[in-house]
Design a protein around this motif. Structure first.
Motif, PDB file in Angstrom:
ATOM      1  N   LEU A  51     -79.135  31.310 -10.986  1.00  0.00           N
ATOM      2  CA  LEU A  51     -80.292  30.794 -11.224  1.00  0.00           C
ATOM      3  C   LEU A  51     -80.552  31.081 -12.720  1.00  0.00           C
ATOM      4  N   TYR A  54     -82.717  28.942 -15.544  1.00  0.00           N
ATOM      5  CA  TYR A  54     -83.468  27.984 -14.828  1.00  0.00           C
ATOM      6  C   TYR A  54     -84.194  27.300 -15.666  1.00  0.00           C
ATOM      7  N   PHE A  83     -88.761  31.488   2.708  1.00  0.00           N
ATOM      8  CA  PHE A  83     -87.122  31.502   2.148  1.00  0.00           C
ATOM      9  C   PHE A  83     -86.301  32.386   3.112  1.00  0.00           C
ATOM     10  N   GLY A  85     -82.968  34.450   3.764  1.00  0.00           N
ATOM     11  CA  GLY A  85     -81.977  34.680   3.005  1.00  0.00           C
ATOM     12  C   GLY A  85     -80.582  34.577   3.584  1.00  0.00           C
ATOM     13  N   ASN A  86     -80.648  35.205   4.932  1.00  0.00           N
ATOM     14  CA  ASN A  86     -79.296  35.225   5.502  1.00  0.00           C
ATOM     15  C   ASN A  86     -79.379  34.631   7.121  1.00  0.00           C
ATOM     16  N   ASP A 197     -81.073  30.325   2.337  1.00  0.00           N
ATOM     17  CA  ASP A 197     -80.120  30.342   1.162  1.00  0.00           C
ATOM     18  C   ASP A 197     -78.681  29.544   1.392  1.00  0.00           C
ATOM     19  N   GLU A 198     -78.435  28.781   0.635  1.00  0.00           N
ATOM     20  CA  GLU A 198     -77.344  27.799   0.825  1.00  0.00           C
ATOM     21  C   GLU A 198     -75.798  28.905   1.088  1.00  0.00           C
ATOM     22  N   LYS A 199     -75.895  29.937   0.589  1.00  0.00           N
ATOM     23  CA  LYS A 199     -74.870  30.955   0.397  1.00  0.00           C
ATOM     24  C   LYS A 199     -74.681  31.537   1.813  1.00  0.00           C
ATOM     25  N   SER A 200     -75.644  31.267   2.710  1.00  0.00           N
ATOM     26  CA  SER A 200     -75.354  31.763   3.922  1.00  0.00           C
ATOM     27  C   SER A 200     -74.636  30.919   5.019  1.00  0.00           C
ATOM     28  N   SER A 305     -81.943  27.305  -2.869  1.00  0.00           N
ATOM     29  CA  SER A 305     -82.525  28.171  -3.914  1.00  0.00           C
ATOM     30  C   SER A 305     -83.013  27.409  -4.986  1.00  0.00           C
ATOM     31  N   TYR A 308     -86.784  26.374  -4.076  1.00  0.00           N
ATOM     32  CA  TYR A 308     -87.480  27.512  -4.038  1.00  0.00           C
ATOM     33  C   TYR A 308     -87.895  27.993  -5.166  1.00  0.00           C
ATOM     34  N   LYS A 309     -87.061  28.044  -6.259  1.00  0.00           N
ATOM     35  CA  LYS A 309     -87.278  28.871  -7.492  1.00  0.00           C
ATOM     36  C   LYS A 309     -88.229  27.758  -8.152  1.00  0.00           C
TER      37      LYS A 309
END
Length: 323
Positions: A51, A54, A83, A85-86, A197-200, A305, A308-309
């Motif tokens: 981000l 941003y 949010f 995270g995992n 979190d999309e990275k999870s 993310s 949420y940012k």
């Protein structure tokens, strides 16, 4: 090299890829290898989708002081938007999880309407309703391109359970095609959402898309007191779609908003007309992304993310107003 030879080579490569995936489906060892390669690619793209920068393409409504009467109250409301995270995401299962059905109560229709006062029972109508998500009783998030460049004669409106609410865009991100709306009236009973979190996510994890599609025109007008109201019934098709997470990828988006380096979450959920803004959720009802475009092969979404940012930067703006 002759054109015919190039065509034959391309056709052979396409066939080899197709056969490879078919073999992978029938031989678990190879399937694991293919999936791991896709996971590695997804991780690579995720690392490129940070981000940083941003604020490029970020905009706040110039009239926030008039739109937000109590910054502290709004901050407190938005603080309840979470949010994760995992999260532990699940593979595809039969049926729709109860948590997904619960968050579907937060899905709304968003449109542009005429900015008029009451004129002897005058009514108008609009057919282009897109989708948004109530993140709290007073706020919704959707795509920026749904609103476009609002003129002085038009305004946003949110349709929830047959009731029409006036709204205003308070913050937007051209880079991620996101807009945050503040409703002019709270909707009681709405629970704050949680983003994940999309990275999870890993390739094949279950995703659920919540698109509400209007099947009739929305007729509306203003009461003698100036309040907005829907006229008659509006048929909304509610159809939760399920599919799989595929990957996260970065790309350069060139549109009328400008040129921005951004990223998207890709799923294999087919898209339909006016599905933009639909939330993509995991089995726990946590929102992984906001749909920005798609076709019959799948849907692309702005990652959680990024959404949420935007909310966090807006809260920072409210805190400045409170000083």
């Amino acid at each position: 090299m002759k054109l015919k030879t190039l065509i034959k080579i391309a056709a052979g490569m396409t066939l080899a890829i197709a056969v490879g995936y078919r073999v992978a489906e029938n031989r678990p060892g190879i399937a694991d290898k293919v999936i791991n390669e896709i996971k590695d690619e997804a991780l690579m793209y995720a690392n490129q989708c940070g981000l940083e920068g941003y604020n490029e393409g970020l905009h706040f409504n110039e009239n926030l002081e008039q739109l937000v009467k109590s910054p502290q109250e709004d901050i407190s409301e938005l603080e309840r938007v979470g949010f994760i995270g995992n999260a532990k995401n699940e593979s595809m299962a039969s049926g729709i999880p109860k948590a997904v059905e619960a968050v579907s109560e937060n899905v709304v229709m968003i449109t542009q309407i005429r900015k008029r006062e009451y004129t002897e029972g005058k009514r108008w109508e609009t057919t282009k309703l897109s989708v948004g998500t109530l993140i709290s009783p007073s706020y919704a998030i959707a795509n920026m391109h749904v609103m476009g460049e609002l003129s002085d004669s038009r305004r946003p409106a949110v349709l929830h359970n047959g009731i029409l609410y006036g709204a205003n865009v308070v913050a937007s991100s051209k880079r991620h095609d996101l807009a945050l709306f503040k409703l002019e009236q709270k909707i009681n009973g709405i629970q704050p959402v949680k983003f994940v979190d999309e990275k999870s996510f890993s390739y094949g994890d279950a995703l659920y898309m919540l698109p509400w599609v209007n099947t009739t025109a929305l007729k509306y007008g203003y009461s003698s007191t100036g309040s907005l109201r829907a006229i008659g019934a509006v048929n909304v098709e509610k159809n939760i779609r399920k599919g799989r997470f595929e990957r996260i990828r970065s790309y350069t988006d060139l549109s009328k908003w400008g040129r921005y380096n951004t990223c998207i979450l890709k799923s294999d959920i087919p898209s339909v007309v006016f599905m933009s803004g639909s939330p993509a959720a995991n089995a726990d009802g946590y929102i992984a992304g906001i749909a920005v475009r798609g076709d019959e092969t799948g849907t692309w979404a702005a990652p959680a993310s990024a959404a949420y940012k935007l909310i966090g930067l807006y809260k920072g703006k409210l805190k400045e107003m409170r000083k």
